[in-house]
Design a protein around this motif. Structure first.
Motif, PDB file in Angstrom:
ATOM      1  N   MET A  99      54.567   6.317   0.978  1.00  0.00           N
ATOM      2  CA  MET A  99      55.313   5.287   1.654  1.00  0.00           C
ATOM      3  C   MET A  99      55.689   4.177   0.684  1.00  0.00           C
ATOM      4  O   MET A  99      56.617   3.451   0.902  1.00  0.00           O
ATOM      5  CB  MET A  99      54.485   4.737   2.815  1.00  0.00           C
ATOM      6  N   SER A 100      54.978   4.060  -0.391  1.00  0.00           N
ATOM      7  CA  SER A 100      55.244   2.954  -1.293  1.00  0.00           C
ATOM      8  C   SER A 100      56.455   3.264  -2.167  1.00  0.00           C
ATOM      9  O   SER A 100      56.497   4.257  -2.870  1.00  0.00           O
ATOM     10  CB  SER A 100      53.989   2.657  -2.096  1.00  0.00           C
ATOM     11  N   GLU A 101      57.425   2.397  -2.066  1.00  0.00           N
ATOM     12  CA  GLU A 101      58.674   2.535  -2.818  1.00  0.00           C
ATOM     13  C   GLU A 101      58.796   1.292  -3.682  1.00  0.00           C
ATOM     14  O   GLU A 101      58.539   0.190  -3.223  1.00  0.00           O
ATOM     15  CB  GLU A 101      59.840   2.621  -1.835  1.00  0.00           C
ATOM     16  N   SER A 102      59.213   1.465  -4.928  1.00  0.00           N
ATOM     17  CA  SER A 102      59.280   0.310  -5.811  1.00  0.00           C
ATOM     18  C   SER A 102      60.425  -0.620  -5.405  1.00  0.00           C
ATOM     19  O   SER A 102      61.413  -0.193  -4.817  1.00  0.00           O
ATOM     20  CB  SER A 102      59.450   0.753  -7.258  1.00  0.00           C
ATOM     21  N   ALA A 103      60.275  -1.881  -5.742  1.00  0.00           N
ATOM     22  CA  ALA A 103      61.313  -2.866  -5.432  1.00  0.00           C
ATOM     23  C   ALA A 103      62.609  -2.516  -6.146  1.00  0.00           C
ATOM     24  O   ALA A 103      63.694  -2.735  -5.614  1.00  0.00           O
ATOM     25  CB  ALA A 103      60.832  -4.263  -5.833  1.00  0.00           C
ATOM     26  N   GLY A 104      62.509  -1.937  -7.345  1.00  0.00           N
ATOM     27  CA  GLY A 104      63.700  -1.545  -8.089  1.00  0.00           C
ATOM     28  C   GLY A 104      64.480  -0.448  -7.385  1.00  0.00           C
ATOM     29  O   GLY A 104      65.704  -0.479  -7.346  1.00  0.00           O
ATOM     30  N   GLU A 105      63.755   0.504  -6.804  1.00  0.00           N
ATOM     31  CA  GLU A 105      64.429   1.572  -6.059  1.00  0.00           C
ATOM     32  C   GLU A 105      65.113   1.004  -4.824  1.00  0.00           C
ATOM     33  O   GLU A 105      66.222   1.402  -4.484  1.00  0.00           O
ATOM     34  CB  GLU A 105      63.425   2.659  -5.654  1.00  0.00           C
ATOM     35  N   THR A 106      64.468   0.084  -4.159  1.00  0.00           N
ATOM     36  CA  THR A 106      65.053  -0.545  -2.976  1.00  0.00           C
ATOM     37  C   THR A 106      66.282  -1.355  -3.357  1.00  0.00           C
ATOM     38  O   THR A 106      67.317  -1.284  -2.687  1.00  0.00           O
ATOM     39  CB  THR A 106      64.017  -1.453  -2.279  1.00  0.00           C
ATOM     40  N   ALA A 107      66.208  -2.106  -4.441  1.00  0.00           N
ATOM     41  CA  ALA A 107      67.317  -2.959  -4.864  1.00  0.00           C
ATOM     42  C   ALA A 107      68.542  -2.142  -5.256  1.00  0.00           C
ATOM     43  O   ALA A 107      69.665  -2.632  -5.176  1.00  0.00           O
ATOM     44  CB  ALA A 107      66.883  -3.851  -6.028  1.00  0.00           C
ATOM     45  N   ALA A 108      68.344  -0.900  -5.660  1.00  0.00           N
ATOM     46  CA  ALA A 108      69.458  -0.065  -6.108  1.00  0.00           C
ATOM     47  C   ALA A 108      70.200   0.605  -4.948  1.00  0.00           C
ATOM     48  O   ALA A 108      71.221   1.246  -5.165  1.00  0.00           O
ATOM     49  CB  ALA A 108      68.943   0.999  -7.073  1.00  0.00           C
ATOM     50  N   LEU A 109      69.709   0.444  -3.738  1.00  0.00           N
ATOM     51  CA  LEU A 109      70.338   1.085  -2.587  1.00  0.00           C
ATOM     52  C   LEU A 109      71.673   0.440  -2.237  1.00  0.00           C
ATOM     53  O   LEU A 109      71.849  -0.765  -2.406  1.00  0.00           O
ATOM     54  CB  LEU A 109      69.422   0.987  -1.363  1.00  0.00           C
ATOM     55  N   GLY A 110      72.574   1.246  -1.720  1.00  0.00           N
ATOM     56  CA  GLY A 110      73.808   0.722  -1.170  1.00  0.00           C
ATOM     57  C   GLY A 110      73.528   0.084   0.180  1.00  0.00           C
ATOM     58  O   GLY A 110      72.444   0.258   0.754  1.00  0.00           O
ATOM     59  N   TYR A 111      74.509  -0.621   0.718  1.00  0.00           N
ATOM     60  CA  TYR A 111      74.320  -1.322   1.985  1.00  0.00           C
ATOM     61  C   TYR A 111      73.923  -0.361   3.106  1.00  0.00           C
ATOM     62  O   TYR A 111      72.951  -0.607   3.827  1.00  0.00           O
ATOM     63  CB  TYR A 111      75.586  -2.091   2.368  1.00  0.00           C
ATOM     64  N   GLU A 112      74.676   0.711   3.266  1.00  0.00           N
ATOM     65  CA  GLU A 112      74.422   1.629   4.374  1.00  0.00           C
ATOM     66  C   GLU A 112      73.045   2.275   4.271  1.00  0.00           C
ATOM     67  O   GLU A 112      72.344   2.422   5.267  1.00  0.00           O
ATOM     68  CB  GLU A 112      75.513   2.708   4.457  1.00  0.00           C
ATOM     69  N   GLN A 113      72.648   2.631   3.057  1.00  0.00           N
ATOM     70  CA  GLN A 113      71.323   3.236   2.860  1.00  0.00           C
ATOM     71  C   GLN A 113      70.226   2.231   3.220  1.00  0.00           C
ATOM     72  O   GLN A 113      69.268   2.573   3.904  1.00  0.00           O
ATOM     73  CB  GLN A 113      71.144   3.682   1.415  1.00  0.00           C
ATOM     74  N   ALA A 114      70.372   1.003   2.729  1.00  0.00           N
ATOM     75  CA  ALA A 114      69.367  -0.029   3.010  1.00  0.00           C
ATOM     76  C   ALA A 114      69.309  -0.323   4.503  1.00  0.00           C
ATOM     77  O   ALA A 114      68.222  -0.450   5.079  1.00  0.00           O
ATOM     78  CB  ALA A 114      69.674  -1.294   2.214  1.00  0.00           C
ATOM     79  N   ARG A 115      70.465  -0.412   5.145  1.00  0.00           N
ATOM     80  CA  ARG A 115      70.511  -0.692   6.580  1.00  0.00           C
ATOM     81  C   ARG A 115      69.826   0.423   7.365  1.00  0.00           C
ATOM     82  O   ARG A 115      69.023   0.157   8.265  1.00  0.00           O
ATOM     83  CB  ARG A 115      71.964  -0.837   7.035  1.00  0.00           C
ATOM     84  N   ASP A 116      70.132   1.674   7.021  1.00  0.00           N
ATOM     85  CA  ASP A 116      69.534   2.800   7.729  1.00  0.00           C
ATOM     86  C   ASP A 116      68.016   2.825   7.550  1.00  0.00           C
ATOM     87  O   ASP A 116      67.277   3.085   8.498  1.00  0.00           O
ATOM     88  CB  ASP A 116      70.146   4.119   7.254  1.00  0.00           C
ATOM     89  N   GLN A 117      67.560   2.553   6.339  1.00  0.00           N
ATOM     90  CA  GLN A 117      66.115   2.522   6.102  1.00  0.00           C
ATOM     91  C   GLN A 117      65.465   1.366   6.857  1.00  0.00           C
ATOM     92  O   GLN A 117      64.352   1.501   7.380  1.00  0.00           O
ATOM     93  CB  GLN A 117      65.809   2.417   4.606  1.00  0.00           C
ATOM     94  N   LEU A 118      66.156   0.240   6.921  1.00  0.00           N
ATOM     95  CA  LEU A 118      65.632  -0.915   7.653  1.00  0.00           C
ATOM     96  C   LEU A 118      65.493  -0.590   9.139  1.00  0.00           C
ATOM     97  O   LEU A 118      64.489  -0.941   9.777  1.00  0.00           O
ATOM     98  CB  LEU A 118      66.533  -2.133   7.442  1.00  0.00           C
TER      99      LEU A 118
END
Length: 75
Positions: A1-20
């Protein structure tokens, strides 16, 4: 479950929104340990910041485009 902050920061808007959305669903479903809930909450905070950064960039681009159109209209 642990994802690095760098991996999260590299996400596009839609990917980040869907994960959120998934993070929120998991938190609302409950049944997690305190540690798991905290990890998800922190991930959600990172994802929300990524979304906010993307939206701010889009807002700036729109404002620049509108400004450019307004400048053309005044000439």
């Amino acid at each position: 479950m642990s994802e690095s902050a760098g991996e999260t920061a590299a996400l596009g808007y839609e990917q980040a929104r869907d994960q959120l959305v998934e993070v929120v669903k998991r938190l609302e479903a409950g049944g997690l340990s305190l540690e798991q809930s905290l990890e998800l909450w922190e991930k959600g905070e990172r994802l929300a910041k990524v979304c906010e950064r993307h939206l701010e960039g889009a807002r700036e681009r729109i404002e620049a485009a509108l400004s450019s159109v307004e400048d053309d209209d005044t000439e």
